[in-house]
Design an enzyme around this catalytic site. Sequence first.
Site, PDB file in Angstrom:
ATOM      1  N   VAL A  73       0.822  -1.221   0.000  1.00  0.00           N
ATOM      2  CA  VAL A  73       0.000   0.000   0.000  1.00  0.00           C
ATOM      3  C   VAL A  73       0.857   1.273   0.000  1.00  0.00           C
ATOM      4  O   VAL A  73       0.362   2.355  -0.296  1.00  0.00           O
ATOM      5  CB  VAL A  73      -0.978   0.046   1.198  1.00  0.00           C
ATOM      6  N   LYS A 105      -3.323   6.484  14.451  1.00  0.00           N
ATOM      7  CA  LYS A 105      -4.736   6.096  14.454  1.00  0.00           C
ATOM      8  C   LYS A 105      -5.635   7.295  14.793  1.00  0.00           C
ATOM      9  O   LYS A 105      -6.799   7.353  14.382  1.00  0.00           O
ATOM     10  CB  LYS A 105      -4.966   4.932  15.415  1.00  0.00           C
ATOM     11  N   TYR A 116       2.001   4.938  17.431  1.00  0.00           N
ATOM     12  CA  TYR A 116       0.882   4.197  16.833  1.00  0.00           C
ATOM     13  C   TYR A 116      -0.439   4.933  17.100  1.00  0.00           C
ATOM     14  O   TYR A 116      -1.259   5.095  16.182  1.00  0.00           O
ATOM     15  CB  TYR A 116       0.834   2.787  17.414  1.00  0.00           C
ATOM     16  N   ASN A 148      -7.745  -1.095   5.729  1.00  0.00           N
ATOM     17  CA  ASN A 148      -7.477  -1.918   6.917  1.00  0.00           C
ATOM     18  C   ASN A 148      -5.985  -2.150   7.153  1.00  0.00           C
ATOM     19  O   ASN A 148      -5.552  -2.258   8.300  1.00  0.00           O
ATOM     20  CB  ASN A 148      -8.194  -3.265   6.771  1.00  0.00           C
ATOM     21  N   ILE A 167      -9.048  -7.059  20.115  1.00  0.00           N
ATOM     22  CA  ILE A 167      -9.645  -8.058  19.222  1.00  0.00           C
ATOM     23  C   ILE A 167      -8.765  -9.304  19.196  1.00  0.00           C
ATOM     24  O   ILE A 167      -7.533  -9.216  19.125  1.00  0.00           O
ATOM     25  CB  ILE A 167      -9.794  -7.489  17.785  1.00  0.00           C
ATOM     26  N   SER A 191      -8.393   2.753  15.706  1.00  0.00           N
ATOM     27  CA  SER A 191      -8.143   1.907  16.872  1.00  0.00           C
ATOM     28  C   SER A 191      -8.580   2.661  18.110  1.00  0.00           C
ATOM     29  O   SER A 191      -8.582   3.905  18.128  1.00  0.00           O
ATOM     30  CB  SER A 191      -6.649   1.586  16.976  1.00  0.00           C
ATOM     31  N   ALA A 233      -0.870   8.045  17.597  1.00  0.00           N
ATOM     32  CA  ALA A 233      -0.908   9.260  16.767  1.00  0.00           C
ATOM     33  C   ALA A 233      -1.388   8.944  15.360  1.00  0.00           C
ATOM     34  O   ALA A 233      -2.180   9.697  14.774  1.00  0.00           O
ATOM     35  CB  ALA A 233       0.482   9.902  16.720  1.00  0.00           C
TER      36      ALA A 233
END
Lengths: 78, 252
Positions: B69, B164, B160, B95, B193, B147, B162
């Site tokens: 990506v 999200k 991480y 995702n 999850i 998240s 930041a």
Amino acid sequence: MTNLEKYNDSFISSLQVTESQLDGLKYQSVEGWDSVGHMGLIATLEDSFDIMLDTDDIIDFSSYARGKEILKKYDVIF
Amino acid sequence: MMSSFNLLDGKVALITGCNRGIGKEIARTFVLNGAIVYANARRVGSLNILIEELPIHLRPSIIPTYFDVNDTNLVRQVFVQIHKEQQHLDCLVNNAGIMKDALIGMVTKKLMLELFETNVFAVMDLMQYAVKLMSKQKSGSIINISSIAGTNGHAKQIAYSATKGAVVSITKTAAKELAEKNIRVNAIAPGIIETELLSEINSHTMENLKLNIGMGRLGTTNDVANLALFLASDLSEYITGQTIGVDGAVLM
């Protein structure tokens, strides 16, 4: 319809300019070619020539003349 | 519980990061509900399990698209492919993402860039191309996976979190800009999850984790996929700019 005619028509319909204004036309030189008009012009060109422009090329598309150079990268020959 | 109501009949979706976990379950749920899914993963062959687990008659509904990506040129190519093969795109699910923990004081710029490139820059890149197709048809649903770390914060995950959090901002702004084109943009903020990532946690830590969840259990990938299904379907046609948690009332 030739590629040049399609190219010109895209400008005329998207930016509300006349054919006589096209030579020398630059981004933000007329009221219709602001950022919103620019994205409309790009969408029309992508539809007309069935291409998908890179974001860098969309930013670099700064004039009527420069646009022709950029479209050559997508195999649109004038 | 797997939802199968053909809510996505005739719809075309591109979902990134489908080789495992949440992405894999969203792809499966979408196909079971009638969608054609361009499923993305980086490693060639890593989507085979997803396809093999589907009923035989539905396997052609998954079209594997292997690309990173972060590679803008490959991203562009997949949208050209979708345009040529389907002439429309109804849903993009962003995702694919990476998670790396680091305490404040141990976060390098290299780590920040790595996280932002995949979790934020790639999301914007994919959205830009999706909007090109969706604008023509004057409809579409973009679903970004954020998240609970992005909405609530989480210790040891400042970088991480930041990224999200940025996904939430992107979602709100894009929703406002694209509403006039009838393109909806929403985010999902999963809590804890049960995925392969958690399988390495020992049972004591796992029990402690569960104590912090109001519903007393971990979330499943299916819990997240069901919300994605709703957001991709016409049932949510007036919902945009929202970040919806799937967390069982977790305390973080």
